[in-house]
Design a protein around this motif. Structure first.
Motif, PDB file in Angstrom:
ATOM      1  N   GLY A 110      55.287  79.344  66.338  1.00  0.00           N
ATOM      2  CA  GLY A 110      54.275  78.894  67.288  1.00  0.00           C
ATOM      3  C   GLY A 110      52.903  79.428  66.940  1.00  0.00           C
ATOM      4  O   GLY A 110      51.887  78.943  67.431  1.00  0.00           O
ATOM      5  N   THR A 111      52.856  80.426  66.062  1.00  0.00           N
ATOM      6  CA  THR A 111      51.601  81.032  65.611  1.00  0.00           C
ATOM      7  C   THR A 111      51.012  80.206  64.470  1.00  0.00           C
ATOM      8  O   THR A 111      51.748  79.703  63.634  1.00  0.00           O
ATOM      9  N   GLY A 112      49.691  80.077  64.431  1.00  0.00           N
ATOM     10  CA  GLY A 112      49.036  79.422  63.306  1.00  0.00           C
ATOM     11  C   GLY A 112      49.529  78.005  63.088  1.00  0.00           C
ATOM     12  O   GLY A 112      49.487  77.173  63.990  1.00  0.00           O
ATOM     13  N   PHE A 113      50.017  77.716  61.867  1.00  0.00           N
ATOM     14  CA  PHE A 113      50.590  76.410  61.557  1.00  0.00           C
ATOM     15  C   PHE A 113      52.089  76.350  61.847  1.00  0.00           C
ATOM     16  O   PHE A 113      52.713  75.308  61.657  1.00  0.00           O
ATOM     17  N   SER A 114      52.688  77.482  62.238  1.00  0.00           N
ATOM     18  CA  SER A 114      54.094  77.453  62.662  1.00  0.00           C
ATOM     19  C   SER A 114      54.176  76.771  64.022  1.00  0.00           C
ATOM     20  O   SER A 114      53.214  76.808  64.795  1.00  0.00           O
ATOM     21  N   LYS A 317      48.376  71.534  65.643  1.00  0.00           N
ATOM     22  CA  LYS A 317      47.008  72.059  65.509  1.00  0.00           C
ATOM     23  C   LYS A 317      47.131  73.543  65.209  1.00  0.00           C
ATOM     24  O   LYS A 317      47.927  74.244  65.839  1.00  0.00           O
ATOM     25  N   TRP A 318      46.349  74.033  64.238  1.00  0.00           N
ATOM     26  CA  TRP A 318      46.417  75.457  63.909  1.00  0.00           C
ATOM     27  C   TRP A 318      46.103  76.288  65.150  1.00  0.00           C
ATOM     28  O   TRP A 318      45.074  76.110  65.794  1.00  0.00           O
ATOM     29  N   GLY A 319      47.019  77.181  65.500  1.00  0.00           N
ATOM     30  CA  GLY A 319      46.819  78.047  66.664  1.00  0.00           C
ATOM     31  C   GLY A 319      47.056  77.368  67.994  1.00  0.00           C
ATOM     32  O   GLY A 319      46.834  77.964  69.045  1.00  0.00           O
ATOM     33  N   GLY A 320      47.526  76.118  67.967  1.00  0.00           N
ATOM     34  CA  GLY A 320      47.671  75.349  69.202  1.00  0.00           C
ATOM     35  C   GLY A 320      48.717  75.892  70.161  1.00  0.00           C
ATOM     36  O   GLY A 320      48.652  75.653  71.367  1.00  0.00           O
TER      37      GLY A 320
END
Length: 441
Positions: A110-114, A317-320
């Protein structure tokens, strides 16, 4: 579960007088996703070491774990701290690629691009974070066999240090059992959230000693720190996280909004008035995760970097999902892991603690306090040793840090640095990396 690979930029080889030199400009890099659980996708980004005289096989591999939880190593650690380029896409003189290959990973999921496909899949405690990381590392070393024998270190920052301790212990056990093949050498815990209570209890004295609190302010901070201690002693960790937010507000009111990440830098947190639900968690998220997703980095990651990577799903979304990552870990946030550090030391794993002098959120006094609680048999001998001054170069006369080590434990006191040591003192951080990985004494 598998590694998706894309994109590789190879170093240019130059022939000079019959000697092969590597031009340290564009390191070879690869990236991809690992499905650590069904519908839970972890993004990673690997840069091969980029040294003009040494092949990557002659240098260690470093895994970088960012804090938060919810801050992106592939974004913040990479472009703000130790990667080959800064967020203006200019070469970084103090990139750690001079001394190691670097593996960035956006964790927890869920972090960054994860990302996760279902909101029920966010990690809620350290056990879940470690479990996911073990799946990732198992896949990584299975697919990238060239790194199985290279010395492997975990470096971390902030909450990443708490995760690093848990991952290091589990990885050591996996290597002993033969379930993961890698040459694991040790963990470095930077400004790490190992003992939240010891950090909180030291906030008042640290701010008072630096003329950022008066007697009245010290009394107020001490009172709320005692509330947090009482909650932790009753195992009320969710309440302790709420009170932690309250303590930070008390500090901000008394210090004219001191910056928790560097007491010499002014910063005023923003909280939108419409965010009333979970207001204390929103405040904490704004202070400790959102600041690492500032607009310029956000634009870089969701613009040029996303285009370069070519494998980020349209829906991501990055960081979404970073706020949900942080909020799902709230119950676990204030739990200490001093016992895990003790287990690492007992297993003869190399443990390094490093801390920035100007950090408040994880101030050095608090780090020293939990270290005094270790059950490690050699603690007394470590404590008796005198520290040594370090300089960034033989020509320098300015003290950059102090260092002390005994057996498999070391401490670096990094001067003029805040919470993000490599961002504030890049040369000293690079020297420390070389010392920890035994390339320099």
């Amino acid at each position: 579960m598998g590694l998706l690979r894309a994109g590789a930029a190879l170093s240019v080889l130059l022939l000079a007088a019959g000697v092969v030199l590597r031009q340290p400009q564009e390191p070879k890099e690869v990236w991809g996703y690992v499905d650590v659980r069904s519908q839970a996708h972890m993004f990673w980004w690997l840069y091969y070491a980029n040294n003009p005289t040494k092949d990557f096989t002659e240098l260690p591999l470093v895994l970088w774990l960012q804090g938060g939880p919810g801050a992106s190593g592939c974004g913040y650690g990479n472009f703000e701290e130790i990667g080959p380029l800064d967020k203006e896409m200019k070469p970084r003189n103090t990139t750690w690629l001079q001394a190691a290959s670097i593996l960035f990973v956006d964790n927890p999921v869920g972090t960054g691009f994860s990302y996760v496909d279902d909101c029920s899949l966010f990690a809620q405690n350290l056990t879940a974070v470690v479990s996911d990381m073990m799946v990732f590392l198992g896949e990584f070393f299975k697919c990238r066999t060239e790194f199985q024998t290279i010395p492997f270190y975990i470096f971390s920052e902030s909450y990443g240090g708490k995760m690093a301790a848990g991952v290091a212990l589990e990885l050591h056990n996996a290597v002993q059992k033969g379930t993961i093949k890698c040459n694991f050498m040790g963990a470095a815990l930077g400004d790490s959230w190992i003992s939240p209570l010891d950090s909180v209890l030291s906030w008042g004295p640290y701010l008072y000693s630096t003329s950022l609190l008066d007697d009245n302010g010290l009394a107020e901070v001490t009172a709320v720190a005692k509330e947090i201690m009482d909650a932790i002693n009753k195992n009320q960790y969710g309440l302790a996280t709420e009170l932690w937010g309250k303590a930070e507000s008390v500090i901000e009111e008394n210090t004219d909004n001191v910056n928790f990440y560097n007491i010499l830098t002014k910063e005023v947190p923003e909280v939108k008035s419409d965010e009333q639900e979970n207001l204390h968690l929103m405040r904490l998220y704004q202070r400790h995760v959102r600041k690492m997703h500032q607009s310029s980095l956000d634009e870089l990651m969701n613009g040029p970097i996303r285009k370069k990577l070519m494998i980020i799903p349209d829906c991501v979304k990055w960081g979404g999902q970073s706020r949900q990552v942080f909020e799902n870990m709230a119950e676990d946030f204030m739990k200490p892991v001093i016992d895990i550090v003790d287990q690492l030391l007992a297993a003869n794993i190399s443990v390094t603690v490093y801390n920035g002098q100007l950090d408040l959120i994880v101030d050095t006094m608090g780090q020293e306090a939990w270290i005094r609680k270790l059950k490690w048999p050699d603690l007394e001998q470590f404590s008796k040793k005198r520290w040594k001054a370090l300089y960034v170069s033989p020509e320098s006369t300015e003290t950059a840090a102090f260092h002390k080590a005994y057996e498999n434990f070391a401490f670096f006191w990094i001067l003029k640095a805040g919470h993000m040591v490599p961002a504030d003192q890049g040369e000293m951080a690079l020297k420390m990396l070389r010392m920890v990985t035994q390339q320099q004494h």
